[in-house]
Design a protein around this motif. Structure first.
Motif, PDB file in Angstrom:
ATOM      1  N   PHE A   1      28.459  39.755  34.211  1.00 25.13           N
ATOM      2  CA  PHE A   1      27.294  39.385  33.813  1.00 25.13           C
ATOM      3  C   PHE A   1      27.513  37.570  33.900  1.00 25.13           C
ATOM      4  CE2 PHE A   1      26.839  43.216  32.114  1.00 25.13           C
ATOM      5  CZ  PHE A   1      25.663  43.619  32.453  1.00 25.13           C
ATOM      6  N   THR A   2      28.690  37.088  34.189  1.00 24.69           N
ATOM      7  CA  THR A   2      28.900  35.552  34.113  1.00 24.69           C
ATOM      8  C   THR A   2      28.707  35.257  35.737  1.00 24.69           C
ATOM      9  OG1 THR A   2      31.354  36.030  34.118  1.00 24.69           O
ATOM     10  CG2 THR A   2      30.187  35.981  32.244  1.00 24.69           C
ATOM     11  N   LEU A   3      28.407  34.189  35.816  1.00 24.40           N
ATOM     12  CA  LEU A   3      28.361  33.419  37.153  1.00 24.40           C
ATOM     13  C   LEU A   3      29.738  32.950  37.550  1.00 24.40           C
ATOM     14  CD1 LEU A   3      25.061  31.442  37.081  1.00 24.40           C
ATOM     15  CD2 LEU A   3      25.422  33.580  38.253  1.00 24.40           C
ATOM     16  N   PRO A   4      30.075  33.374  38.830  1.00 29.04           N
ATOM     17  CA  PRO A   4      31.563  32.674  39.073  1.00 29.04           C
ATOM     18  C   PRO A   4      31.497  31.371  39.178  1.00 29.04           C
ATOM     19  CG  PRO A   4      30.613  33.822  41.135  1.00 29.04           C
ATOM     20  CD  PRO A   4      29.635  34.065  39.865  1.00 29.04           C
ATOM     21  N   SER A   5      32.591  30.779  38.880  1.00 28.55           N
ATOM     22  CA  SER A   5      32.755  29.308  38.887  1.00 28.55           C
ATOM     23  C   SER A   5      32.814  28.948  40.244  1.00 28.55           C
ATOM     24  CB  SER A   5      34.191  28.830  38.272  1.00 28.55           C
ATOM     25  OG  SER A   5      35.133  29.297  38.642  1.00 28.55           O
ATOM     26  N   SER A   6      32.197  27.655  40.375  1.00 27.42           N
ATOM     27  CA  SER A   6      32.227  27.243  42.038  1.00 27.42           C
ATOM     28  C   SER A   6      33.488  26.634  42.317  1.00 27.42           C
ATOM     29  CB  SER A   6      31.141  25.932  42.277  1.00 27.42           C
ATOM     30  OG  SER A   6      31.487  24.898  41.055  1.00 27.42           O
ATOM     31  N   PRO A   7      33.907  26.915  43.519  1.00 27.35           N
ATOM     32  CA  PRO A   7      35.088  26.488  44.125  1.00 27.35           C
ATOM     33  C   PRO A   7      35.363  24.923  44.199  1.00 27.35           C
ATOM     34  CG  PRO A   7      33.993  27.323  45.940  1.00 27.35           C
ATOM     35  CD  PRO A   7      33.034  27.561  44.758  1.00 27.35           C
ATOM     36  N   LEU A   8      36.714  24.355  43.998  1.00 27.82           N
ATOM     37  CA  LEU A   8      36.855  22.850  43.935  1.00 27.82           C
ATOM     38  C   LEU A   8      36.880  22.421  45.441  1.00 27.82           C
ATOM     39  CD1 LEU A   8      39.933  22.790  41.411  1.00 27.82           C
ATOM     40  CD2 LEU A   8      37.710  21.805  41.198  1.00 27.82           C
ATOM     41  N   PRO A   9      36.374  21.505  45.479  1.00 29.65           N
ATOM     42  CA  PRO A   9      36.392  20.823  46.974  1.00 29.65           C
ATOM     43  C   PRO A   9      37.864  20.715  47.337  1.00 29.65           C
ATOM     44  CG  PRO A   9      34.929  19.417  45.560  1.00 29.65           C
ATOM     45  CD  PRO A   9      35.717  20.639  44.696  1.00 29.65           C
ATOM     46  N   CYS A  10      38.122  20.641  48.454  1.00 30.33           N
ATOM     47  CA  CYS A  10      39.400  20.710  49.043  1.00 30.33           C
ATOM     48  C   CYS A  10      39.939  19.309  48.984  1.00 30.33           C
ATOM     49  CB  CYS A  10      39.328  20.684  50.588  1.00 30.33           C
ATOM     50  SG  CYS A  10      39.146  22.644  51.188  1.00 30.33           S
ATOM     51  N   PRO A  11      41.359  19.174  48.545  1.00 30.31           N
ATOM     52  CA  PRO A  11      41.724  17.498  48.327  1.00 30.31           C
ATOM     53  C   PRO A  11      41.771  17.054  49.797  1.00 30.31           C
ATOM     54  CG  PRO A  11      43.455  19.216  48.365  1.00 30.31           C
ATOM     55  CD  PRO A  11      42.207  19.990  48.343  1.00 30.31           C
ATOM     56  N   PHE A  12      41.842  15.472  49.918  1.00 32.57           N
ATOM     57  CA  PHE A  12      41.749  15.067  51.381  1.00 32.57           C
ATOM     58  C   PHE A  12      42.613  13.621  51.199  1.00 32.57           C
ATOM     59  CE2 PHE A  12      37.975  13.836  48.948  1.00 32.57           C
ATOM     60  CZ  PHE A  12      37.776  12.513  49.166  1.00 32.57           C
ATOM     61  N   LEU A  13      43.045  13.016  52.235  1.00 34.56           N
ATOM     62  CA  LEU A  13      43.539  11.687  52.335  1.00 34.56           C
ATOM     63  C   LEU A  13      42.567  10.571  52.830  1.00 34.56           C
ATOM     64  CD1 LEU A  13      46.922  12.709  54.233  1.00 34.56           C
ATOM     65  CD2 LEU A  13      46.611  12.515  51.715  1.00 34.56           C
ATOM     66  N   VAL A  14      42.810   9.624  52.103  1.00 37.04           N
ATOM     67  CA  VAL A  14      42.093   8.443  52.490  1.00 37.04           C
ATOM     68  C   VAL A  14      42.857   7.282  52.918  1.00 37.04           C
ATOM     69  CG1 VAL A  14      40.311   6.519  52.009  1.00 37.04           C
ATOM     70  CG2 VAL A  14      40.098   8.911  51.196  1.00 37.04           C
ATOM     71  N   PHE A  15      42.985   6.676  54.163  1.00 38.50           N
ATOM     72  CA  PHE A  15      43.773   5.558  54.562  1.00 38.50           C
ATOM     73  C   PHE A  15      42.977   4.225  54.468  1.00 38.50           C
ATOM     74  CE2 PHE A  15      45.795   9.548  56.686  1.00 38.50           C
ATOM     75  CZ  PHE A  15      46.973   9.352  56.319  1.00 38.50           C
ATOM     76  N   SER A  16      43.710   3.128  54.565  1.00 37.37           N
ATOM     77  CA  SER A  16      43.368   1.786  54.444  1.00 37.37           C
ATOM     78  C   SER A  16      42.985   1.446  55.553  1.00 37.37           C
ATOM     79  CB  SER A  16      44.456   0.982  53.791  1.00 37.37           C
ATOM     80  OG  SER A  16      45.056   1.164  52.455  1.00 37.37           O
ATOM     81  N   THR A  17      43.261   1.802  56.569  1.00 31.11           N
ATOM     82  CA  THR A  17      42.965   1.631  57.977  1.00 31.11           C
ATOM     83  C   THR A  17      42.488   2.819  58.664  1.00 31.11           C
ATOM     84  OG1 THR A  17      44.692  -0.200  58.148  1.00 31.11           O
ATOM     85  CG2 THR A  17      43.683   0.502  60.345  1.00 31.11           C
ATOM     86  N   PRO A  18      41.067   2.972  58.548  1.00 27.70           N
ATOM     87  CA  PRO A  18      40.446   4.102  58.753  1.00 27.70           C
ATOM     88  C   PRO A  18      40.890   4.496  60.551  1.00 27.70           C
ATOM     89  CG  PRO A  18      38.804   2.898  58.011  1.00 27.70           C
ATOM     90  CD  PRO A  18      39.918   1.907  58.179  1.00 27.70           C
ATOM     91  N   ASN A  19      41.170   3.512  61.415  1.00 27.16           N
ATOM     92  CA  ASN A  19      41.224   3.870  62.941  1.00 27.16           C
ATOM     93  C   ASN A  19      42.930   4.058  63.011  1.00 27.16           C
ATOM     94  OD1 ASN A  19      38.549   3.983  63.385  1.00 27.16           O
ATOM     95  ND2 ASN A  19      38.659   1.477  63.625  1.00 27.16           N
ATOM     96  N   VAL A  20      43.685   4.359  61.930  1.00 24.29           N
ATOM     97  CA  VAL A  20      44.942   4.318  62.214  1.00 24.29           C
ATOM     98  C   VAL A  20      45.308   5.822  63.046  1.00 24.29           C
ATOM     99  CG1 VAL A  20      45.237   5.771  60.107  1.00 24.29           C
ATOM    100  CG2 VAL A  20      47.417   4.492  61.030  1.00 24.29           C
ATOM    101  N   LYS A  21      46.207   5.413  64.007  1.00 27.07           N
ATOM    102  CA  LYS A  21      46.682   6.661  64.888  1.00 27.07           C
ATOM    103  C   LYS A  21      47.227   7.847  64.024  1.00 27.07           C
ATOM    104  CE  LYS A  21      49.322   7.684  68.987  1.00 27.07           C
ATOM    105  NZ  LYS A  21      50.123   7.383  70.054  1.00 27.07           N
TER     106      LYS A  21
END
Length: 270
Positions: A22-42
């Motif tokens: 009778f309890t709603l399942p907790s929503s899954p956590l969003p996936c971790p991700f990387l953010v780089f200072s230079t978005p266009n880095v190879k």
């Protein structure tokens, strides 16, 4: 007459596990991700060495390393940014990625200043190794709790041990001499337990056939272990690096909030 205080209550019409229906399942956590200072880095980045610092002495060492550049951050949606400083601080709950200013080699440093939950360890390890970052070699720096150590540890004596992947232990660099990253450290005694994020990282290295070393230090927080880890890094890992701390502020180090991420060690185990 029946005793109302000691009479067994009537059985519930539901089993305990049925109540969860009778309890709603907790929503899954969003996936971790990387953010780089230079978005266009190879990508993927291909460092010669990836250092993942989790222990308090290693975090202190790299925080005071001037020859590094902030290149990105690992974002864990479950950890809020509120309370963090604008400039990187040892008291922040953050996970920044730095590049060592070395023209010959690309060395990346991941400063893990937050606790990684066990259920998130493999997802974060996969993100750091062999997706957007493909290192030639990996060094993980963590601490050990005395209850997980097979043997007796003195609370007044600093120690450092290592675990290696099979490829690192074989020493297949050039076929001559000892090519182990931590040549002067003893192996962790058999029967000791390593779990959590550091185990997930080392397991990821083993699975992807990457040379990986886990350096485990004891105690979690003390000036002696701070000096020991600094010596190990400067002698075996980053030899020739110019490193100095103005004033060597031990008080700042001993107030690290990282101690809150570790259960207290009881004297029963020491």
């Amino acid at each position: 007459m029946e005793d109302l205080l000691t009479e067994l209550p009537p059985p519930s019409r539901f089993f305990l596990e049925d109540l969860n229906n009778f309890t709603l399942p907790s929503s899954p956590l969003p996936c971790p991700f990387l953010v780089f200072s230079t978005p266009n880095v190879k990508k993927p980045l291909r460092p010669t060495l990836l250092i993942v610092a989790m222990s308090s002495p290693s975090l202190y060492f790299f925080h005071h390393l001037s020859s590094k550049t902030l290149v990105g951050t690992l974002v864990l949606p479950e950890i809020p940014f509120s309370g963090n400083c604008i400039e990187p601080s040892l008291r922040d709950k953050s996970c920044n990625i730095y590049a060592l200013n070395d023209p010959d080699n690309l060395v990346l440093i991941v400063s893990v200043q937050c606790s990684i939950a066990a259920e998130r360890s493999h997802a974060v390890a996969k993100l750091l190794i062999s997706e957007q970052i493909v290192p030639e070699r990996v060094l993980i720096l963590d601490s050990v709790q005395s209850r997980n150590f097979r043997g007796k540890l003195s609370p007044d004596e600093a120690s450092a041990f290592k675990l290696e992947t099979s490829l690192e232990r074989k020493g297949l660099d050039d076929g001559c001499g000892d090519s182990s990253l931590l040549k002067n450290s003893d192996y962790l005694p058999s029967g000791s337990v390593i779990d959590g994020f550091s185990a997930a990282l080392l397991g990821r290295c083993q699975m992807k056939k990457i040379k990986g070393t886990l350096c485990i230090s004891w105690p979690v927080l003390s000036t002696t272990v701070k000096s020991l880890i600094a010596s190990v890094l400067l002698k075996d890992v980053l030899s020739g690096l110019d490193y100095s701390i103005d004033g060597d502020n031990d008080e700042e180090y001993l107030k690290l909030d990282q101690i809150k991420n570790h259960p207290l060690d009881s004297e029963l185990y020491t």
